[in-house]
Scaffold this active site. Structure first.
Site, PDB file in Angstrom:
ATOM      1  N   ASN A  40     -58.530  23.047 -24.000  1.00  0.00           N
ATOM      2  CA  ASN A  40     -58.391  23.683 -22.237  1.00  0.00           C
ATOM      3  C   ASN A  40     -59.644  24.304 -22.445  1.00  0.00           C
ATOM      4  OD1 ASN A  40     -57.882  25.419 -24.893  1.00  0.00           O
ATOM      5  ND2 ASN A  40     -56.888  27.129 -24.414  1.00  0.00           N
TER       6      ASN A  40
ATOM      7  N   ARG B 258     -48.087  27.559 -15.507  1.00  0.00           N
ATOM      8  CA  ARG B 258     -48.778  27.433 -15.737  1.00  0.00           C
ATOM      9  C   ARG B 258     -49.894  27.445 -13.921  1.00  0.00           C
ATOM     10  NH1 ARG B 258     -52.433  24.996 -20.178  1.00  0.00           N
ATOM     11  NH2 ARG B 258     -51.023  23.311 -19.648  1.00  0.00           N
TER      12      ARG B 258
ATOM     13  N   CYS C 155     -54.682  22.408 -13.325  1.00  0.00           N
ATOM     14  CA  CYS C 155     -55.698  22.671 -13.163  1.00  0.00           C
ATOM     15  C   CYS C 155     -56.368  22.331 -12.018  1.00  0.00           C
ATOM     16  CB  CYS C 155     -55.619  20.689 -13.770  1.00  0.00           C
ATOM     17  SG  CYS C 155     -55.297  20.758 -15.624  1.00  0.00           S
TER      18      CYS C 155
ATOM     19  N   ARG D  16     -38.318  23.512  -0.919  1.00  0.00           N
ATOM     20  CA  ARG D  16     -38.682  22.111  -1.420  1.00  0.00           C
ATOM     21  C   ARG D  16     -38.635  20.898  -0.551  1.00  0.00           C
ATOM     22  NH1 ARG D  16     -43.386  21.285  -4.888  1.00  0.00           N
ATOM     23  NH2 ARG D  16     -43.212  23.398  -6.576  1.00  0.00           N
TER      24      ARG D  16
ATOM     25  N   LYS E 290     -63.734  13.256 -12.620  1.00  0.00           N
ATOM     26  CA  LYS E 290     -61.886  13.535 -12.557  1.00  0.00           C
ATOM     27  C   LYS E 290     -61.799  14.919 -11.731  1.00  0.00           C
ATOM     28  CE  LYS E 290     -58.913  15.661 -14.952  1.00  0.00           C
ATOM     29  NZ  LYS E 290     -57.528  14.605 -13.981  1.00  0.00           N
TER      30      LYS E 290
ATOM     31  N   GLU F 278     -58.502  12.454 -18.130  1.00  0.00           N
ATOM     32  CA  GLU F 278     -57.546  11.672 -18.334  1.00  0.00           C
ATOM     33  C   GLU F 278     -56.676  12.678 -17.011  1.00  0.00           C
ATOM     34  OE1 GLU F 278     -55.629  10.646 -21.125  1.00  0.00           O
ATOM     35  OE2 GLU F 278     -53.878  10.552 -18.843  1.00  0.00           O
TER      36      GLU F 278
ATOM     37  N   GLY G 160     -51.651  19.875 -27.175  1.00  0.00           N
ATOM     38  CA  GLY G 160     -51.047  20.620 -25.808  1.00  0.00           C
ATOM     39  C   GLY G 160     -50.752  19.356 -24.903  1.00  0.00           C
TER      40      GLY G 160
HETATM   41  P1  NAD Z   1     -53.404  23.227 -23.365  1.00  0.00           P
HETATM   42  O1  NAD Z   1     -53.681  24.651 -23.579  1.00  0.00           O
HETATM   43  O2  NAD Z   1     -51.957  22.059 -23.462  1.00  0.00           O
HETATM   44  O3  NAD Z   1     -54.035  22.338 -25.277  1.00  0.00           O
HETATM   45  C1  NAD Z   1     -55.072  23.149 -25.219  1.00  0.00           C
HETATM   46  C2  NAD Z   1     -54.971  23.427 -26.777  1.00  0.00           C
HETATM   47  O4  NAD Z   1     -55.765  23.336 -27.563  1.00  0.00           O
HETATM   48  C3  NAD Z   1     -54.665  24.406 -27.038  1.00  0.00           C
HETATM   49  O5  NAD Z   1     -52.885  23.774 -27.686  1.00  0.00           O
HETATM   50  C4  NAD Z   1     -55.420  25.246 -27.978  1.00  0.00           C
HETATM   51  O6  NAD Z   1     -55.098  26.021 -28.816  1.00  0.00           O
HETATM   52  C5  NAD Z   1     -56.148  23.981 -28.520  1.00  0.00           C
HETATM   53  N1  NAD Z   1     -57.527  24.419 -28.921  1.00  0.00           N
HETATM   54  C6  NAD Z   1     -58.313  25.263 -28.032  1.00  0.00           C
HETATM   55  N2  NAD Z   1     -59.555  25.455 -29.043  1.00  0.00           N
HETATM   56  C7  NAD Z   1     -59.616  24.910 -29.398  1.00  0.00           C
HETATM   57  C8  NAD Z   1     -60.820  24.658 -31.435  1.00  0.00           C
HETATM   58  N3  NAD Z   1     -62.071  24.845 -30.916  1.00  0.00           N
HETATM   59  N4  NAD Z   1     -59.674  24.345 -32.337  1.00  0.00           N
HETATM   60  C9  NAD Z   1     -58.608  23.559 -31.730  1.00  0.00           C
HETATM   61  N5  NAD Z   1     -57.747  23.615 -31.331  1.00  0.00           N
HETATM   62  C10 NAD Z   1     -58.315  24.561 -30.141  1.00  0.00           C
HETATM   63  O7  NAD Z   1     -54.493  22.294 -22.630  1.00  0.00           O
HETATM   64  P2  NAD Z   1     -54.058  21.052 -21.647  1.00  0.00           P
HETATM   65  O8  NAD Z   1     -52.938  21.050 -20.111  1.00  0.00           O
HETATM   66  O9  NAD Z   1     -53.449  19.754 -22.685  1.00  0.00           O
HETATM   67  O10 NAD Z   1     -55.371  20.612 -21.134  1.00  0.00           O
HETATM   68  C11 NAD Z   1     -56.646  20.324 -21.925  1.00  0.00           C
HETATM   69  C12 NAD Z   1     -57.704  19.805 -20.906  1.00  0.00           C
HETATM   70  O11 NAD Z   1     -57.082  18.236 -20.148  1.00  0.00           O
HETATM   71  C13 NAD Z   1     -58.018  20.665 -20.169  1.00  0.00           C
HETATM   72  O12 NAD Z   1     -59.634  20.502 -19.864  1.00  0.00           O
HETATM   73  C14 NAD Z   1     -57.061  19.725 -18.156  1.00  0.00           C
HETATM   74  O13 NAD Z   1     -57.904  20.704 -17.512  1.00  0.00           O
HETATM   75  C15 NAD Z   1     -57.473  18.525 -18.926  1.00  0.00           C
HETATM   76  N6  NAD Z   1     -56.146  18.242 -18.090  1.00  0.00           N
HETATM   77  C16 NAD Z   1     -54.954  19.073 -18.576  1.00  0.00           C
HETATM   78  C17 NAD Z   1     -53.636  17.834 -17.721  1.00  0.00           C
HETATM   79  C18 NAD Z   1     -52.512  18.474 -17.530  1.00  0.00           C
HETATM   80  O14 NAD Z   1     -51.747  17.935 -16.657  1.00  0.00           O
HETATM   81  N7  NAD Z   1     -52.152  19.653 -18.054  1.00  0.00           N
HETATM   82  C19 NAD Z   1     -53.744  16.361 -17.019  1.00  0.00           C
HETATM   83  C20 NAD Z   1     -55.228  16.072 -17.451  1.00  0.00           C
HETATM   84  C21 NAD Z   1     -56.906  16.694 -18.370  1.00  0.00           C
HETATM   85  C1  UGA Z   2     -51.720  16.514 -11.296  1.00  0.00           C
HETATM   86  C2  UGA Z   2     -53.022  15.203 -11.126  1.00  0.00           C
HETATM   87  O1  UGA Z   2     -51.585  15.095 -10.516  1.00  0.00           O
HETATM   88  C3  UGA Z   2     -53.032  14.614 -12.069  1.00  0.00           C
HETATM   89  O2  UGA Z   2     -53.217  12.822 -12.409  1.00  0.00           O
HETATM   90  C4  UGA Z   2     -53.744  15.243 -12.993  1.00  0.00           C
HETATM   91  O3  UGA Z   2     -54.573  14.504 -14.200  1.00  0.00           O
HETATM   92  C5  UGA Z   2     -53.458  16.421 -13.448  1.00  0.00           C
HETATM   93  O4  UGA Z   2     -53.662  17.573 -12.672  1.00  0.00           O
HETATM   94  C6  UGA Z   2     -54.402  17.074 -13.990  1.00  0.00           C
HETATM   95  O5  UGA Z   2     -55.625  17.072 -14.564  1.00  0.00           O
HETATM   96  O6  UGA Z   2     -54.073  17.910 -15.276  1.00  0.00           O
HETATM   97  P1  UGA Z   2     -49.966  17.741 -12.575  1.00  0.00           P
HETATM   98  O7  UGA Z   2     -50.983  19.369 -11.713  1.00  0.00           O
HETATM   99  O8  UGA Z   2     -49.703  17.215 -13.697  1.00  0.00           O
HETATM  100  O9  UGA Z   2     -51.345  17.344 -12.016  1.00  0.00           O
HETATM  101  O10 UGA Z   2     -49.211  17.927 -11.013  1.00  0.00           O
HETATM  102  P2  UGA Z   2     -48.781  17.109  -9.703  1.00  0.00           P
HETATM  103  O11 UGA Z   2     -47.123  16.146  -9.623  1.00  0.00           O
HETATM  104  O12 UGA Z   2     -50.118  16.883  -9.357  1.00  0.00           O
HETATM  105  O13 UGA Z   2     -48.846  18.614  -8.457  1.00  0.00           O
HETATM  106  C7  UGA Z   2     -49.457  19.556  -9.220  1.00  0.00           C
HETATM  107  C8  UGA Z   2     -48.724  21.004  -8.027  1.00  0.00           C
HETATM  108  O14 UGA Z   2     -49.219  19.927  -6.718  1.00  0.00           O
HETATM  109  C9  UGA Z   2     -47.471  20.509  -7.975  1.00  0.00           C
HETATM  110  O15 UGA Z   2     -47.112  22.110  -7.814  1.00  0.00           O
HETATM  111  C10 UGA Z   2     -46.487  20.075  -7.010  1.00  0.00           C
HETATM  112  O16 UGA Z   2     -45.379  20.779  -7.185  1.00  0.00           O
HETATM  113  C11 UGA Z   2     -47.220  20.077  -5.939  1.00  0.00           C
HETATM  114  N1  UGA Z   2     -47.319  18.872  -5.518  1.00  0.00           N
HETATM  115  C12 UGA Z   2     -47.713  17.756  -5.378  1.00  0.00           C
HETATM  116  C13 UGA Z   2     -46.570  19.271  -3.991  1.00  0.00           C
HETATM  117  O17 UGA Z   2     -46.529  20.638  -3.367  1.00  0.00           O
HETATM  118  N2  UGA Z   2     -46.592  18.221  -2.703  1.00  0.00           N
HETATM  119  C14 UGA Z   2     -46.616  16.335  -3.623  1.00  0.00           C
HETATM  120  O18 UGA Z   2     -46.940  15.854  -1.706  1.00  0.00           O
HETATM  121  C15 UGA Z   2     -47.151  16.616  -4.785  1.00  0.00           C
END
Ligand code: NAD
Ligand code: UGA
Length: 477
Positions: free
Chosen positions: A94, A352, A282, A455, A226, A171, A14
């Site tokens: 996820n 999302r 998240c 914005r 985290k 991450e 993902g």
């Molecule tokens: P995502 O939904 O984009 O990707 C997750 C993937 O895992 C999906 O493609 C799904 O099909 C796969 N999956 C689920 N169960 C599975 C299984 N049993 N075997 C194989 N594949 C499987 O999610 P994401 O945004 O990459 O987030 C993943 C994790 O990282 C979450 O815990 C999230 O909180 C964390 N995280 C996300 C971000 C972000 O910016 N999106 C940043 C930091 C941390």
């Molecule tokens: C956020 C964190 O910034 C990452 O460090 C973290 O890894 C990640 O969540 C996660 O765990 O998924 P992300 O959600 O990708 O990253 O994007 P951000 O830049 O943090 O923005 C989050 C939301 O806040 C957005 O809707 C953005 O528009 C809003 N935002 C951000 C504001 O409204 N004002 C700001 O000053 C900053």
């Protein structure tokens, strides 16, 4: 026991798994990286010859995938072989909020993580380091370890051969800037109990991250750090959005207030942009998780404190929809509103928890016809998010009732969204929205026409000069 890492498996292709593994493959050409996922469509998209079809839009990602894919980066659905061959396995699946059962609406649903742990227990060979890359509640490592070890009891013939270490390596990348965040992280956090396992993972990161940026902690601190980081970031946004409302009421300007407080080095200037409310997969889920944990550990005051960050965000989104309705003479039924931006932030195709979803739902509920534009989000995704198919093509629609029931259409051309519209609402800060020709837009809008900028990206003077009414978030001046 062998702690040399030759081959890595990442479960979950993902937003985190894909870019993170692409960077590891790029920086560590001697390590083979296999990314696996149960979603075969996603895997096929990662393997697409047309790099514009990668499942995730992230600036710079296509170039990295181009030079590493089939060299030492592989995407596949063959989980069994990838796990068997791996010295280290990242779990990057996820972790959504539970929708039913105990903790519904707050606790993390760990079913995908658990499924991974069971697959690893089943197929791994010898010693394997299992790395939590997903964001998880505190003490999940214990659960993973438990599953890994319990599953072995059922596979007695392998019991002597299999051993595991579990590390937490959350991450911190943000979408839209993932490549830069991964290449130049503020820090890499590794929590664990076994120094050899921690060193094995540190060694991978040292290929491009200076050692002083690699923080080693105990595993529970890493898991909690985290959640805490996301909670603090989201809290800043709710804080500044609450002040934006006060600015509008008092004649102050939130941008000036943000600049004034942001120059205090103890506060800092980043993450003080008032917007339509935080979105993304998240922030909300991780805060709710923190709320759940706090209640679980008997700390209701702590839970209430963090919960208010989410309630303020929800209130703020509804406040924007209400304001649009009020400015348009208290009714938007059968009025056309142009919506610029649907992604939760610029430079991503991710929707999302985007503030646009709730705001558009509110406006449709009031009977408006929305014309939605976003450079990267597809109309199919918008239909899923709104739970509503687009209105039929105007040329073939003769059903007037459809309009008063509210609905939406998609357009690829932002200027066409202005035709006959009473208002335009900017919800995502795409750079292309900062240089709109407002005179051109004004000519085709129905007067009096409003521009609502949630914005702070549009040019106030140019809009007013174009005979358009203007509202900007947090601008009470
Ligand atoms: P995502 O939904 O984009 O990707 C997750 C993937 O895992 C999906 O493609 C799904 O099909 C796969 N999956 C689920 N169960 C599975 C299984 N049993 N075997 C194989 N594949 C499987 O999610 P994401 O945004 O990459 O987030 C993943 C994790 O990282 C979450 O815990 C999230 O909180 C964390 N995280 C996300 C971000 C972000 O910016 N999106 C940043 C930091 C941390
Ligand atoms: C956020 C964190 O910034 C990452 O460090 C973290 O890894 C990640 O969540 C996660 O765990 O998924 P992300 O959600 O990708 O990253 O994007 P951000 O830049 O943090 O923005 C989050 C939301 O806040 C957005 O809707 C953005 O528009 C809003 N935002 C951000 C504001 O409204 N004002 C700001 O000053 C900053």
């Amino acid at each position: 026991m062998n702690y040399e890492i030759h081959e890595i498996c990442c479960i979950g292709a993902g937003y985190v798994g894909g870019p993170t593994m692409a960077i590891i493959a790029d920086k560590c050409p001697n390590i083979k990286v296999n990314v696996v996922d149960i979603n075969t469509n996603r895997i096929n998209a990662w393997n697409s010859n047309d790099l514009s079809k990668l499942p995730i839009f992230e600036p710079g990602l296509d170039e990295i995938v181009k030079r590493t894919r089939s060299r030492n980066l592989f995407f596949s659905s063959d989980m069994e072989s990838a796990i068997k061959n791996a010295d280290m396995i990242f779990i990057s699946v996820n972790t959504p909020t539970k929708t039913k059962g105990i903790g519904a609406g707050q606790a993390s649903d760990l079913k995908y993580v658990e499924a991974c742990a069971r697959q690893v227990a089943l197929h791994s060979l010898n010693h394997t380091i299992v790395v939590e890359k997903s964001t998880l509640p505190v003490r999940t490592a214990e659960v993973i370890k438990n599953i890994l070890e319990s599953e072995q009891i059922w596979q007695k013939e392998n019991i002597e051969k299999k051993t595991f270490d579990v590390l937490s390596n959350p991450e911190f990348l943000a979408e839209g800037s993932a490549i830069n965040d991964l290449e130049n992280p503020d820090r890499v956090l590794i929590g664990g109990q076994n120094d050899n396992a921690i060193e094995a993972l540190s060694k991978i990161y040292r290929n491009w991250v200076p050692d002083h940026k690699i923080l080693r902690t105990n595993i529970w601190s890493s898991e909690l750090a985290k959640l805490t980081a996301n909670a603090f970031l989201a809290q800043r946004i709710s804080s500044i959005n609450s002040i934006a409302a006060l600015c509008e009421a008092t004649g102050a300007d939130v941008r000036e207030v943000a600049r004034a407080i942001g120059t205090d080095s103890r506060i800092g200037s980043r993450f003080l942009d008032s917007g339509p409310g935080f979105g993304g997969s998240c922030f909300k889920k991780d805060i709710l998780n923190l709320v759940y944990l706090s209640r679980h550990f008997g700390l209701p005051e702590v839970a209430n404190f963090w919960e208010s960050v989410v309630s303020l965000n929800t209130w703020h989104q509804h406040r924007i929809s209400k304001l649009v309705i009020m400015k348009l003479f208290g009714t938007i039924s059968e009025k056309k509103i142009s919506i610029l931006g649907f992604a939760f932030k610029a430079n991503t195709n991710d929707t999302r928890e985007s503030a646009a979803i709730q705001i558009c739902k509110d406006l449709i509920e009031e009977g408006a016809e929305l014309i939605i534009h976003d450079p990267k989000v597809s109309p199919d995704q918008i239909a899923i998010d709104l739970g509503l198919a687009p209105l039929p093509d105007k040329n073939i629609s003769s059903n007037k009732n459809l309009k008063s029931n509210g609905g939406w259409r998609f357009t690829k051309d932002k200027y066409s969204s202005f035709i006959g519209s009473d208002a335009c609402l900017i919800l995502t800060e795409w750079a292309s929205y900062s240089d709109i020709d407002w005179i051109k837009a004004s000519k085709i809008m129905r007067k009096p026409a409003w521009i609502f900028d949630a914005r702070s990206i549009a040019d106030k003077k140019k809009i007013c000069d174009a005979n358009l009414l203007f509202w900007r978030l947090g601008d009470g001046s």
